[in-house]
Design a protein around this motif. Structure first.
Motif, short mmCIF file in Angstrom:
data_model
loop_
_atom_site.label_atom_id
_atom_site.label_comp_id
_atom_site.label_asym_id
_atom_site.label_seq_id
_atom_site.Cartn_x
_atom_site.Cartn_y
_atom_site.Cartn_z
N ARG A 1 44.40 -15.85 -26.84
CA ARG A 1 43.08 -16.35 -27.27
C ARG A 1 42.10 -15.19 -27.45
O ARG A 1 41.34 -15.14 -28.43
N GLN A 2 42.09 -14.27 -26.48
CA GLN A 2 41.17 -13.14 -26.56
C GLN A 2 41.50 -12.24 -27.73
O GLN A 2 40.62 -11.77 -28.45
N ARG A 3 42.80 -12.01 -27.99
CA ARG A 3 43.19 -11.15 -29.09
C ARG A 3 42.81 -11.77 -30.42
O ARG A 3 42.34 -11.09 -31.33
N VAL A 4 42.97 -13.09 -30.57
CA VAL A 4 42.59 -13.77 -31.81
C VAL A 4 41.09 -13.66 -32.03
O VAL A 4 40.63 -13.39 -33.15
N ARG A 5 40.30 -13.87 -30.98
CA ARG A 5 38.85 -13.73 -31.11
C ARG A 5 38.47 -12.31 -31.54
O ARG A 5 37.58 -12.11 -32.35
N THR A 6 39.19 -11.34 -30.99
CA THR A 6 38.88 -9.94 -31.28
C THR A 6 39.13 -9.60 -32.74
O THR A 6 38.29 -9.00 -33.41
N VAL A 7 40.30 -9.98 -33.26
CA VAL A 7 40.63 -9.60 -34.64
C VAL A 7 39.88 -10.45 -35.65
O VAL A 7 39.77 -10.08 -36.82
N VAL B 1 49.16 -9.29 -34.37
CA VAL B 1 48.61 -9.08 -33.04
C VAL B 1 49.73 -9.26 -32.02
O VAL B 1 50.74 -9.92 -32.29
N ARG B 2 49.54 -8.66 -30.84
CA ARG B 2 50.56 -8.74 -29.79
C ARG B 2 49.88 -8.73 -28.44
O ARG B 2 48.85 -8.09 -28.25
N VAL B 3 50.48 -9.44 -27.49
CA VAL B 3 50.07 -9.38 -26.09
C VAL B 3 51.35 -9.21 -25.28
O VAL B 3 52.34 -9.91 -25.50
N GLN B 4 51.31 -8.29 -24.33
CA GLN B 4 52.47 -8.02 -23.49
C GLN B 4 52.01 -7.86 -22.05
O GLN B 4 51.00 -7.19 -21.78
N LEU B 5 52.73 -8.46 -21.10
CA LEU B 5 52.33 -8.37 -19.70
C LEU B 5 53.52 -8.66 -18.80
O LEU B 5 54.58 -9.09 -19.24
N ALA B 6 53.32 -8.40 -17.51
CA ALA B 6 54.30 -8.72 -16.48
C ALA B 6 53.62 -9.59 -15.44
O ALA B 6 52.45 -9.40 -15.10
N ALA B 7 54.35 -10.58 -14.92
CA ALA B 7 53.81 -11.50 -13.93
C ALA B 7 54.89 -11.84 -12.91
O ALA B 7 56.07 -11.53 -13.10
N ARG B 8 54.48 -12.51 -11.84
CA ARG B 8 55.43 -12.83 -10.77
C ARG B 8 56.33 -14.00 -11.12
O ARG B 8 57.48 -14.06 -10.69
N THR B 9 55.81 -14.97 -11.88
CA THR B 9 56.57 -16.16 -12.23
C THR B 9 56.40 -16.46 -13.72
O THR B 9 55.47 -15.97 -14.37
N ALA B 10 57.29 -17.31 -14.23
CA ALA B 10 57.18 -17.71 -15.64
C ALA B 10 55.89 -18.50 -15.89
O ALA B 10 55.26 -18.36 -16.94
N GLY B 11 55.49 -19.35 -14.93
CA GLY B 11 54.26 -20.11 -15.08
C GLY B 11 53.04 -19.21 -15.18
O GLY B 11 52.18 -19.39 -16.04
N ALA C 1 44.77 -4.33 -31.45
CA ALA C 1 45.34 -5.59 -31.93
C ALA C 1 46.75 -5.81 -31.40
O ALA C 1 47.15 -6.94 -31.11
N MET C 2 47.51 -4.73 -31.24
CA MET C 2 48.90 -4.85 -30.81
C MET C 2 49.07 -4.65 -29.31
O MET C 2 50.20 -4.62 -28.81
N ASP C 3 47.96 -4.48 -28.58
CA ASP C 3 48.01 -4.37 -27.13
C ASP C 3 48.86 -3.17 -26.70
O ASP C 3 49.56 -3.22 -25.70
N TYR C 4 48.79 -2.08 -27.49
CA TYR C 4 49.52 -0.87 -27.13
C TYR C 4 48.70 -0.03 -26.15
O TYR C 4 47.46 -0.08 -26.15
N ASP C 5 49.39 0.80 -25.38
CA ASP C 5 48.71 1.83 -24.59
C ASP C 5 48.61 3.13 -25.38
O ASP C 5 47.74 3.96 -25.12
N VAL C 6 49.51 3.31 -26.34
CA VAL C 6 49.53 4.52 -27.17
C VAL C 6 50.10 4.14 -28.53
O VAL C 6 50.96 3.26 -28.64
#
Length: 213
Positions: free
Chosen positions: A56-62, A35-45, A110-115
């Protein structure tokens, strides 16, 4: 991962500083599935908090019976950095997995892909599934073919085969139309190829070997 009853065999987290934002990615192996999650945010926190929630959501899903992801998505997908670059900075040559469109959709989720690029063994054609309306999932192939029989995923079938283009033509078309990705065929090999915009604004090409496995 303390909150899950699933078997987590490996976790890898990567945080990358970028102009005005942080790119975050976590890869894990959960009950034998990647499984994979990828995102962009303003800060490291902010990135780590959202990464934990996403994992957590990805684990529940698979760990449960598969269901289509909501469409439109409940959380917006971070857009790549603004760029008019048509330069391909990375080329990958994966041996494509032969699987049904339904299995490809499950990998997409599961891999958080767009394609996701794969080969359909029923038709023998390279194809992609990607996130788009009205159903949330769309199937496109290198050659025309009948729709999958009784798919579990709510698929919209692309009406046209992937266009034959050189890599330069594909990069120019993707950039001119401001597309996140472009599926096309190599005029010489007739294999499917996938060009997509990275988070840093540059382009990556998935170019499978000329011969099918």
């Amino acid at each position: 991962m303390r909150d899950t009853s699933a078997l987590v065999e490996a976790v890898r987290i990567r945080l990358t500083a970028a102009p005005e934002r942080v790119l975050a990615q976590v890869n894990a192996e959960v009950d034998g599935r990647r499984v994979r999650v990828q995102l962009a945010a303003r800060t490291a926190g902010e990135a780590t908090e959202r990464l934990a929630d996403g994992l957590r959501q990805r684990v529940r899903t698979v760990s449960a019976s598969w269901r289509p992801r909501p469409w439109p998505p409940t959380a917006p997908t971070p857009a790549p950095a603004p760029s008019s670059s048509a330069r391909i900075v990375r080329v990958k040559s994966p041996v494509l997995v032969w699987c049904s469109p339904d299995a490809a959709v499950r990998t997409l989720d599961a891999m958080d892909y767009d394609v996701h690029l794969f080969t359909d063994p029923v038709t023998g054609t390279d194809a992609v599934v990607h996130r788009i309306g009205p159903t949330g999932y769309r199937l496109a192939r290198t050659l025309p073919a009948a729709p999958p029989r009784h798919p579990a995923a709510p698929l919209t079938l692309g009406p046209h085969p992937a266009p034959p283009l050189t890599d330069h033509q594909a990069a120019t078309r993707l950039t001119a139309a401001d597309l996140p990705h472009l599926f096309y065929t190599d005029p010489a090999t007739r294999r499917g190829r996938l060009l997509y915009r990275r988070h840093d604004g540059h382009l990556t090409l998935l170019a499978p070997p000329a011969e099918h496995r």
